[in-house]
Write an enzyme that holds these catalytic residues in place. Structure first.
Site, PDB file in Angstrom:
ATOM      1  N   ASN A   9       0.797  -1.197  -0.046  1.00  0.00           N
ATOM      2  CA  ASN A   9       0.353  -0.018  -0.096  1.00  0.00           C
ATOM      3  C   ASN A   9       0.817   1.349   0.108  1.00  0.00           C
ATOM      4  O   ASN A   9       1.424   1.396   0.755  1.00  0.00           O
ATOM      5  CB  ASN A   9      -0.917  -0.094   1.358  1.00  0.00           C
ATOM      6  CG  ASN A   9      -1.798   1.026   1.361  1.00  0.00           C
ATOM      7  OD1 ASN A   9      -1.891   1.951   0.469  1.00  0.00           O
ATOM      8  ND2 ASN A   9      -2.269   1.392   2.551  1.00  0.00           N
ATOM      9  N   TRP A  10       0.880   1.925  -1.279  1.00  0.00           N
ATOM     10  CA  TRP A  10       1.751   2.928  -1.217  1.00  0.00           C
ATOM     11  C   TRP A  10       1.204   4.157  -0.480  1.00  0.00           C
ATOM     12  O   TRP A  10       1.821   5.313  -0.519  1.00  0.00           O
ATOM     13  CB  TRP A  10       2.162   3.391  -2.778  1.00  0.00           C
ATOM     14  CG  TRP A  10       2.884   2.372  -3.400  1.00  0.00           C
ATOM     15  CD1 TRP A  10       3.206   1.203  -3.099  1.00  0.00           C
ATOM     16  CD2 TRP A  10       3.421   2.439  -4.791  1.00  0.00           C
ATOM     17  NE1 TRP A  10       3.982   0.500  -3.992  1.00  0.00           N
ATOM     18  CE2 TRP A  10       3.959   1.253  -5.069  1.00  0.00           C
ATOM     19  CE3 TRP A  10       3.520   3.582  -5.895  1.00  0.00           C
ATOM     20  CZ2 TRP A  10       4.808   0.966  -6.410  1.00  0.00           C
ATOM     21  CZ3 TRP A  10       3.858   3.062  -7.021  1.00  0.00           C
ATOM     22  CH2 TRP A  10       4.607   2.014  -7.488  1.00  0.00           C
ATOM     23  N   LYS A  11      -0.119   3.991  -0.229  1.00  0.00           N
ATOM     24  CA  LYS A  11      -0.882   5.542   0.414  1.00  0.00           C
ATOM     25  C   LYS A  11      -0.348   6.794  -0.375  1.00  0.00           C
ATOM     26  O   LYS A  11      -0.462   6.289  -1.680  1.00  0.00           O
ATOM     27  CB  LYS A  11      -0.228   5.731   1.656  1.00  0.00           C
ATOM     28  CG  LYS A  11      -0.137   4.501   2.650  1.00  0.00           C
ATOM     29  CD  LYS A  11       0.007   4.625   4.137  1.00  0.00           C
ATOM     30  CE  LYS A  11       0.254   3.096   4.895  1.00  0.00           C
ATOM     31  NZ  LYS A  11       0.135   3.435   6.095  1.00  0.00           N
ATOM     32  N   HIS A  96      -9.326   0.818   5.702  1.00  0.00           N
ATOM     33  CA  HIS A  96      -8.401   1.085   6.389  1.00  0.00           C
ATOM     34  C   HIS A  96      -8.248   2.145   7.450  1.00  0.00           C
ATOM     35  O   HIS A  96      -9.152   3.151   7.392  1.00  0.00           O
ATOM     36  CB  HIS A  96      -7.141   1.469   5.302  1.00  0.00           C
ATOM     37  CG  HIS A  96      -6.006   1.621   5.706  1.00  0.00           C
ATOM     38  ND1 HIS A  96      -5.365   2.888   6.366  1.00  0.00           N
ATOM     39  CD2 HIS A  96      -4.773   0.868   5.337  1.00  0.00           C
ATOM     40  CE1 HIS A  96      -4.086   2.453   6.810  1.00  0.00           C
ATOM     41  NE2 HIS A  96      -3.871   1.452   6.071  1.00  0.00           N
ATOM     42  N   GLU A  98      -6.679   4.480   8.286  1.00  0.00           N
ATOM     43  CA  GLU A  98      -6.424   6.229   7.961  1.00  0.00           C
ATOM     44  C   GLU A  98      -7.677   6.644   7.404  1.00  0.00           C
ATOM     45  O   GLU A  98      -8.106   7.796   7.457  1.00  0.00           O
ATOM     46  CB  GLU A  98      -5.291   6.093   7.028  1.00  0.00           C
ATOM     47  CG  GLU A  98      -3.919   6.133   7.665  1.00  0.00           C
ATOM     48  CD  GLU A  98      -2.895   5.227   6.822  1.00  0.00           C
ATOM     49  OE1 GLU A  98      -2.923   5.410   5.698  1.00  0.00           O
ATOM     50  OE2 GLU A  98      -2.023   4.744   7.686  1.00  0.00           O
ATOM     51  N   GLU A 168      -5.215  -5.204  11.119  1.00  0.00           N
ATOM     52  CA  GLU A 168      -4.106  -4.061  11.137  1.00  0.00           C
ATOM     53  C   GLU A 168      -4.394  -3.427  12.466  1.00  0.00           C
ATOM     54  O   GLU A 168      -5.062  -2.448  12.545  1.00  0.00           O
ATOM     55  CB  GLU A 168      -4.182  -3.203  10.010  1.00  0.00           C
ATOM     56  CG  GLU A 168      -4.002  -3.824   8.724  1.00  0.00           C
ATOM     57  CD  GLU A 168      -3.573  -2.848   7.691  1.00  0.00           C
ATOM     58  OE1 GLU A 168      -2.305  -3.068   7.231  1.00  0.00           O
ATOM     59  OE2 GLU A 168      -4.231  -1.751   7.436  1.00  0.00           O
ATOM     60  N   GLY A 174       2.431   2.183  10.789  1.00  0.00           N
ATOM     61  CA  GLY A 174       3.442   3.324  10.507  1.00  0.00           C
ATOM     62  C   GLY A 174       4.133   3.694  11.669  1.00  0.00           C
ATOM     63  O   GLY A 174       5.066   4.811  11.919  1.00  0.00           O
ATOM     64  N   SER A 214       3.672  -2.369  10.358  1.00  0.00           N
ATOM     65  CA  SER A 214       5.199  -2.256  10.412  1.00  0.00           C
ATOM     66  C   SER A 214       5.754  -3.399  10.165  1.00  0.00           C
ATOM     67  O   SER A 214       6.584  -3.932  10.722  1.00  0.00           O
ATOM     68  CB  SER A 214       5.682  -1.780  11.791  1.00  0.00           C
ATOM     69  OG  SER A 214       5.121  -0.488  12.086  1.00  0.00           O
TER      70      SER A 214
HETATM   71  C1  PEP Z   1      -0.764   0.151   6.220  1.00  0.00           C
HETATM   72  O1  PEP Z   1      -1.029   1.169   5.997  1.00  0.00           O
HETATM   73  O2  PEP Z   1      -1.654  -0.753   5.746  1.00  0.00           O
HETATM   74  C2  PEP Z   1       0.403  -0.240   7.050  1.00  0.00           C
HETATM   75  C3  PEP Z   1       0.575  -1.733   7.358  1.00  0.00           C
HETATM   76  O3  PEP Z   1       1.428   0.493   7.032  1.00  0.00           O
HETATM   77  P1  PEP Z   1       2.739   0.294   7.642  1.00  0.00           P
HETATM   78  O4  PEP Z   1       3.412  -0.938   7.124  1.00  0.00           O
HETATM   79  O5  PEP Z   1       3.646   1.353   6.979  1.00  0.00           O
HETATM   80  O6  PEP Z   1       2.585   0.101   9.251  1.00  0.00           O
END
Ligand code: PEP
Length: 253
Positions: A9-11, A96, A98, A168, A174, A214
């Site tokens: 996921n590049w966001k 998600h 976010e 998640e 993050g 992460s």
């Molecule tokens: C995500 O945004 O789905 C995610 C898992 O981010 P990160 O790996 O940076 O924690």
């Protein structure tokens, strides 16, 4: 047996030139490897159409980071699931944290998106996860149960079989903090058991449950070795092709 999947996921990262370089590096890394798990890339929506060409005839699927639940119409700034389907997008990340946190997406809205996604033949990757407070006050199982019940478990069995779940924990996204393999396995087993109760054990055994939060080249192997962890949803570490492929290699069966 469930086949593993790793989705990057590049966001909201990478301008055009950098996005192109990254996809080219990813294709290069991919070339020499065999027995890979399923791979998905979720770039910002503006690049999806262009990447269709780049990923043609590869084992890498396109993933959208979001879409709107209406068929079409006056919804300025939104894209529909049928548009995604029309350019060959296979999956869409939904729910998600976010989107929940910064765009106020509710369980009810996410439920509508999941339904519409399936209707338009784009496979939903449904994210669920608890906050740090909810982890610390021991309400995390209930939080996840409620998210599943509100957004997924009203689906028919046939529709539900299209879903991939990503657990998640919000405190791990993050932050550099990762759930331990025990914490991940404990929650994934809990989710699988909830699916069994809502549907049946065959369905529960078929549904893929990814871990996200992460994940990196160092911790991926231990996390993916857990019985109920069927791959990963990777944010930060998917922005570097070498790191991303170390994670992908860790998901090889
Ligand atoms: C995500 O945004 O789905 C995610 C898992 O981010 P990160 O790996 O940076 O924690």
């Amino acid at each position: 047996m469930r086949n593993k999947v790793v989705i990057g996921n590049w966001k909201m990262n990478k301008d055009n030139e950098d996005a192109l370089s990254l996809i080219i590096e990813i294709l290069y890394q991919n070339k020499s490897l065999i027995d890979l798990p399923e791979i998905g890339i979720a770039p910002p929506a503006i690049y999806l159409s262009h990447f269709t060409e780049k990923l043609k005839n590869t084992n890498i699927y396109l993933v959208s980071q979001n879409a709107y639940f209406k068929d079409n119409g006056a919804f300025t700034g939104e894209i529909s699931f049928s548009m995604l389907n029309s350019i060959g997008v296979k999956y869409c990340i939904l729910g998600h944290s976010e989107r929940r946190q910064f765009f106020n997406e509710t369980d009810a809205e996410i439920a509508l998106k999941v339904k519409q996604s399936i209707k338009c033949k784009v496979l939903p990757v449904f994210c669920c996860g608890e906050s740090k407070d909810q982890r610390q006050n021991d309400s995390y199982f209930n939080v996840i149960k409620t998210q599943l019940e509100n957004s997924l478990f009203k689906l028919s069995k046939e529709d539900f079989l299209n879903v991939t779940i990503a657990y998640e924990p919000v405190w791990a996204i993050g932050t550099g903090l990762t759930a331990s393999a025990n914490q991940a396995q404990e929650m994934h087993a809990f989710i699988r058991n909830e699916i069994k109760k809502a549907y049946n054990s065959e369905v529960a055994e078929e549904i893929r449950i990814l871990y996200g939060g992460s994940v990196n080249a160092k911790n991926a192997e231990e996390l993916f070795a857990c019985n109920d962890v069927d791959g990963g949803l990777v944010g930060g570490s998917s922005l570097n092709a070498i790191d991303f492929f170390e994670i992908i290699k860790a998901a090889r069966s």
